[in-house]
Write a protein that holds these residues in place. Structure first.
Motif, PDB file in Angstrom:
ATOM      1  N   ARG A 157      12.057  17.981  21.842  1.00 54.45           N
ATOM      2  CA  ARG A 157      10.652  17.575  21.836  1.00 54.45           C
ATOM      3  C   ARG A 157      10.229  16.762  20.617  1.00 54.45           C
ATOM      4  NH1 ARG A 157      11.929  18.734  26.281  1.00 54.45           N
ATOM      5  NH2 ARG A 157      11.061  20.437  27.498  1.00 54.45           N
ATOM      6  N   MET A 158      11.152  15.917  20.127  1.00 59.95           N
ATOM      7  CA  MET A 158      10.765  15.003  19.046  1.00 59.95           C
ATOM      8  C   MET A 158       9.844  13.952  19.618  1.00 59.95           C
ATOM      9  SD  MET A 158      13.454  13.818  16.154  1.00 59.95           S
ATOM     10  CE  MET A 158      12.521  12.431  15.607  1.00 59.95           C
ATOM     11  N   TRP A 159       8.676  13.790  18.992  1.00 55.07           N
ATOM     12  CA  TRP A 159       7.677  12.858  19.508  1.00 55.07           C
ATOM     13  C   TRP A 159       6.784  12.394  18.366  1.00 55.07           C
ATOM     14  CZ3 TRP A 159       6.829  10.083  23.661  1.00 55.07           C
ATOM     15  CH2 TRP A 159       5.555   9.579  23.928  1.00 55.07           C
ATOM     16  N   VAL A 160       6.537  11.103  18.330  1.00 51.53           N
ATOM     17  CA  VAL A 160       5.573  10.530  17.389  1.00 51.53           C
ATOM     18  C   VAL A 160       4.478   9.885  18.213  1.00 51.53           C
ATOM     19  CG1 VAL A 160       5.177   8.847  15.541  1.00 51.53           C
ATOM     20  CG2 VAL A 160       7.325  10.137  15.612  1.00 51.53           C
ATOM     21  N   ARG A 168       6.468   3.225  13.942  1.00 53.73           N
ATOM     22  CA  ARG A 168       6.926   2.124  13.085  1.00 53.73           C
ATOM     23  C   ARG A 168       6.482   2.306  11.636  1.00 53.73           C
ATOM     24  NH1 ARG A 168      10.776   0.353  15.745  1.00 53.73           N
ATOM     25  NH2 ARG A 168      10.681  -1.843  16.166  1.00 53.73           N
ATOM     26  N   ARG A 169       6.356   3.566  11.215  1.00 55.49           N
ATOM     27  CA  ARG A 169       5.957   3.879   9.841  1.00 55.49           C
ATOM     28  C   ARG A 169       6.958   4.792   9.144  1.00 55.49           C
ATOM     29  NH1 ARG A 169      -0.442   5.437  10.342  1.00 55.49           N
ATOM     30  NH2 ARG A 169      -1.090   3.596  11.483  1.00 55.49           N
ATOM     31  N   GLY A 170       8.084   5.060   9.776  1.00 53.95           N
ATOM     32  CA  GLY A 170       9.078   5.948   9.186  1.00 53.95           C
ATOM     33  C   GLY A 170       8.844   7.413   9.482  1.00 53.95           C
ATOM     34  N   ILE A 171       7.869   7.715  10.323  1.00 53.93           N
ATOM     35  CA  ILE A 171       7.532   9.113  10.629  1.00 53.93           C
ATOM     36  C   ILE A 171       8.665   9.793  11.386  1.00 53.93           C
ATOM     37  CG2 ILE A 171       5.962  10.583  11.958  1.00 53.93           C
ATOM     38  CD1 ILE A 171       3.711   8.617  11.092  1.00 53.93           C
ATOM     39  N   ALA A 172       9.247   9.113  12.360  1.00 60.01           N
ATOM     40  CA  ALA A 172      10.350   9.713  13.123  1.00 60.01           C
ATOM     41  C   ALA A 172      11.534  10.007  12.207  1.00 60.01           C
ATOM     42  CB  ALA A 172      10.766   8.807  14.274  1.00 60.01           C
ATOM     43  N   ARG A 173      11.845   9.090  11.295  1.00 58.57           N
ATOM     44  CA  ARG A 173      12.955   9.322  10.348  1.00 58.57           C
ATOM     45  C   ARG A 173      12.663  10.542   9.474  1.00 58.57           C
ATOM     46  NH1 ARG A 173      12.611   3.811   9.889  1.00 58.57           N
ATOM     47  NH2 ARG A 173      11.534   3.977   7.894  1.00 58.57           N
ATOM     48  N   PRO A 219       0.835  -1.198   0.000  1.00 57.55           N
ATOM     49  CA  PRO A 219       0.000   0.000   0.000  1.00 57.55           C
ATOM     50  C   PRO A 219       0.873   1.252   0.000  1.00 57.55           C
ATOM     51  CG  PRO A 219      -0.067  -1.092   2.148  1.00 57.55           C
ATOM     52  CD  PRO A 219       0.719  -1.970   1.216  1.00 57.55           C
ATOM     53  N   THR A 220       0.396   2.292  -0.642  1.00 55.87           N
ATOM     54  CA  THR A 220       1.158   3.539  -0.659  1.00 55.87           C
ATOM     55  C   THR A 220       0.975   4.245   0.676  1.00 55.87           C
ATOM     56  OG1 THR A 220      -0.681   4.715  -1.656  1.00 55.87           O
ATOM     57  CG2 THR A 220       0.987   3.834  -3.150  1.00 55.87           C
ATOM     58  N   ARG A 221       2.043   4.819   1.155  1.00 57.98           N
ATOM     59  CA  ARG A 221       2.014   5.546   2.414  1.00 57.98           C
ATOM     60  C   ARG A 221       1.520   6.966   2.152  1.00 57.98           C
ATOM     61  NH1 ARG A 221       7.475   5.732   5.511  1.00 57.98           N
ATOM     62  NH2 ARG A 221       7.210   3.553   5.051  1.00 57.98           N
ATOM     63  N   PRO A 222       0.537   7.441   2.935  1.00 60.48           N
ATOM     64  CA  PRO A 222       0.084   8.822   2.744  1.00 60.48           C
ATOM     65  C   PRO A 222       1.224   9.798   2.999  1.00 60.48           C
ATOM     66  CG  PRO A 222      -1.268   7.684   4.391  1.00 60.48           C
ATOM     67  CD  PRO A 222      -0.152   6.762   4.009  1.00 60.48           C
ATOM     68  N   ALA A 223       1.209  10.891   2.307  1.00 59.93           N
ATOM     69  CA  ALA A 223       2.263  11.887   2.439  1.00 59.93           C
ATOM     70  C   ALA A 223       2.183  12.582   3.795  1.00 59.93           C
ATOM     71  CB  ALA A 223       2.142  12.917   1.327  1.00 59.93           C
ATOM     72  N   LEU A 224       3.312  12.624   4.459  1.00 60.71           N
ATOM     73  CA  LEU A 224       3.438  13.345   5.717  1.00 60.71           C
ATOM     74  C   LEU A 224       3.755  14.789   5.366  1.00 60.71           C
ATOM     75  CD1 LEU A 224       3.615  13.076   8.842  1.00 60.71           C
ATOM     76  CD2 LEU A 224       6.043  12.588   8.543  1.00 60.71           C
ATOM     77  N   ARG A 225       2.976  15.711   5.882  1.00 63.64           N
ATOM     78  CA  ARG A 225       3.174  17.141   5.629  1.00 63.64           C
ATOM     79  C   ARG A 225       3.627  17.801   6.920  1.00 63.64           C
ATOM     80  NH1 ARG A 225      -2.035  19.452   5.407  1.00 63.64           N
ATOM     81  NH2 ARG A 225      -1.665  20.633   7.296  1.00 63.64           N
ATOM     82  N   PHE A 226       4.633  18.650   6.810  1.00 66.65           N
ATOM     83  CA  PHE A 226       5.130  19.360   7.982  1.00 66.65           C
ATOM     84  C   PHE A 226       4.671  20.807   7.943  1.00 66.65           C
ATOM     85  CE2 PHE A 226       8.223  15.919   7.520  1.00 66.65           C
ATOM     86  CZ  PHE A 226       8.086  15.349   8.769  1.00 66.65           C
TER      87      PHE A 226
END
Length: 181
Positions: A99-102, A108-113, A6-13
């Protein structure tokens, strides 16, 4: 026949204020985690203005179907902001990651990276030469994450410089010139 993953939804900052109500919700979650792991909140002095341009940056990461799922920021150290006892460790131009926090439901989805990469990218674009951070030995997941990202040990600094369980790490950045920095 194999199915495509499945494609991962785009994370927007989004750049937000450190003291924005949505940021505070995440910061409170980080502090509650520290209370659970260490018995108390982080004592590091933080001024929300340190995370506003040009001194720093604070981000919320959003997924289209979930809203805000992570936060993190950096604040630039200057000659005036580095305590005399930390001058052998911290350099003017260092960006301290804080204050890095997921959100646990989105780990476990690559969000922290992705978040760390964006913090490093924006710090480098603002002219910072290195990212530094403080974590602790009661956060082995964080320590492993940062080391896997290329962070190396640094002498302890800040309010935890004399705490044996404190771990400080750093990573050199590729500095880019940013006319807005």
């Amino acid at each position: 026949m194999r199915a495509d993953p499945p494609t991962r939804p785009a994370l927007r900052f989004d750049v937000v204020a450190y003291d924005d109500p949505e940021s505070v919700r995440f910061i409170d979650a980080v502090q509650a985690f520290y209370v659970d792991r260490y018995g108390g909140a982080d004592r590091t002095p933080v001024d929300p203005a340190e995370f506003a341009a040009p001194r720093g940056l604070f981000l919320l990461g959003r997924l289209p179907d979930a809203g805000a799922v992570c936060c993190g920021g950096w604040r630039r150290h200057t000659a005036a902001s580095v305590a005399p006892e930390d001058r052998a460790v911290l350099r003017p131009g260092d960006a301290e990651v804080k204050r890095m926090w997921v959100d646990p439901a989105h780990r476990r989805r690559g969000i922290a990276r992705a978040l760390l990469a964006e913090l490093e990218r924006t710090a480098a674009a603002a002219g910072c030469a290195r990212t530094v951070l403080e974590t602790g030995d009661r956060q082995p997941e964080a320590v492993a994450f940062y080391r896997a990202a290329g962070y190396t040990d640094l002498p302890r600094f800040g309010v935890y410089r004399d705490e044996p369980g404190s771990l400080c790490l750093a990573r050199e950045l590729t500095v880019r010139s940013d006319p807005l920095a």
